[in-house]
Scaffold this active site. Structure first.
Site, PDB file in Angstrom:
ATOM      1  N   ASP A  52       1.203  -1.033   0.021  1.00 48.64           N
ATOM      2  CA  ASP A  52       0.038   0.001  -0.198  1.00 48.64           C
ATOM      3  C   ASP A  52       0.986   1.350  -0.015  1.00 48.64           C
ATOM      4  OD1 ASP A  52      -2.394  -1.146   0.136  1.00 48.64           O
ATOM      5  OD2 ASP A  52      -2.832  -0.874   2.058  1.00 48.64           O
ATOM      6  N   TYR A 110       6.144  -9.657   7.885  1.00 50.85           N
ATOM      7  CA  TYR A 110       6.080  -8.054   8.089  1.00 50.85           C
ATOM      8  C   TYR A 110       6.366  -7.692   9.306  1.00 50.85           C
ATOM      9  CZ  TYR A 110       2.888  -7.624   3.725  1.00 50.85           C
ATOM     10  OH  TYR A 110       2.341  -7.561   2.409  1.00 50.85           O
TER      11      TYR A 110
END
Lengths: 259, 259
Positions: A52, A110
């Site tokens: 994103d 992540y």
């Protein structure tokens, strides 16, 4: 034709995410500008993850097909000379044309980085999220572990998600204290849209006493995206690893478990 | 009227330096926009140092005079709420109206940060200078020490400098190895325009074998700004300390000497 696989890192601060969006500045646009120039025609880049707006990557992969017959180090040099400073190619490999950098991933890791100084730090702008309030790290650590296992993550994904199957397996989910605050690390077979940032927001709600540790189970079981729909800001999020090998994934989980 | 002294930090990446320049984005413009709004009239901000485009500050000071009678914490809050994320006020003190944040400084410390990975690191963009080549750290360490003492630094200042007296005293000048490369730290009673960046460029020339360690003395003695006129990039430079107290300056030098 040869299939070229590249590993890359980028600072997401200046980009509207990875994926091409009209005329906006995206990582994909920077890369396709280079493939276009080198091939004198449009060459589509495929990423392992569509990160994103504002999200960073320490190990993103892309592939594309080329009729050029350059050696791997020349590919790397050609891209790194042409890319802006906030994107870098760290490795290039020629792969079998059956290999697909998105469909062949077996997992990702992540990291979400938070600093907790009372005052903001101008040198951490766009690189970490600032949470200048009291956080109960112990509660957050307990709650983070409850995401491990195979669950339907409907409650922890953006309403914009188009895929139907929302079951994912989380191999590790952990809060690690740091000198500046904490890192949240998570390893799973795949992640839904905004999933890591929704989990981080949920955990920091728990750390502030707005939610109970046990709410993790309840909200997962609810399978209702209105139950946990707020998302933490993008600037603290890093795609840190992308796995194609079971051994590497297991090794990474084992190492994070020792921390 | 009260004289307000503020300590501030900023990330210089997005600014054309500290000082007002027409309509360009500068740190001073951001600050004076706030004083103007609070006072309903223009109020001049005076800095301790006029940092250049791209240079960061961990301890810059400013002062201004105000007819408002706000307590110190309210000043801090008013500024930090209105400033962009890459500037922060870390302390506010009311001072005697004889105090001048520029004329009363007795010394400053700068740090120049360099990383030496073969590949650039997108997360260090604008925060450190990338020097991906072999550097002889030992030679640079020897050479750095030769800047200590009282010298005429004509050879190490930009041709644009307007002041005549170019004698400065350097209390400490040192290269410290780091996990990512090296930091150059320098403490002195004052610095000429571009002086730290010209010294850094000179040291890295020595580290690459383009110059000899002994050239430091020769070039200082030459008092000729054509002898060492190249400047290292601004992104690695930090104004780290600004001293108004002999004790703090001595303590800082003593501490850096132990590293």
């Amino acid at each position: 034709m040869e299939r070229i696989l590249m590993s890359l890192q980028y600072n997401g601060a200046a980009y509207q995410g990875f994926q091409i969006q009209h005329d906006l500045k995206t990582v994909q646009r920077e890369l396709e500008r280079i493939t276009q120039r080198m091939h004198q025609q449009f060459v589509r880049i495929h990423p392992a993850s569509r990160t994103d707006k504002g999200v960073h990557a320490l190990e993103q992969f892309i592939h594309f097909d080329s009729h050029l017959t350059l050696p791997e180090d020349k590919w790397m040099h050609a891209f790194n000379s042409a890319l802006p400073n906030d994107i870098v190619v760290t490795r290039v490999n020629k792969v079998d044309d059956q290999f697909h950098c998105r469909y062949d991933t077996i997992g990702k890791m992540y990291r979400y980085r938070v600093y907790t100084n009372p005052l903001r730090d101008p040198l951490k702008v766009n690189l970490m999220t600032h949470m200048p309030y009291d956080l109960n790290i112990t509660d957050m650590q307990k709650a983070a572990r409850l995401f491990e296992g195979t669950h339907d993550f409907t409650s922890f994904c953006s309403a914009k998600t188009e895929i139907d199957r929302k079951v994912r397996t989380i191999y590790l989910s952990k809060v690690i204290e740091t000198t500046y605050g904490f890192d949240f690390v998570i390893v799973g077979d795949g992640f839904l849209y905004n999933m890591v940032r929704i989990i981080v927001n949920f955990l920091t709600d728990i750390a502030q006493g707005f939610r109970e540790v046990d709410d993790v189970h309840k909200v997962i079981e609810a399978r209702d995206r209105t139950k946990a729909h707020k998302t933490a800001p993008s600037e603290g999020l890093y795609l840190e690893r992308t796995f194609y090998s079971e051994d590497e994934l297991k090794h990474c989980v084992a190492e994070l478990n020792t921390l």
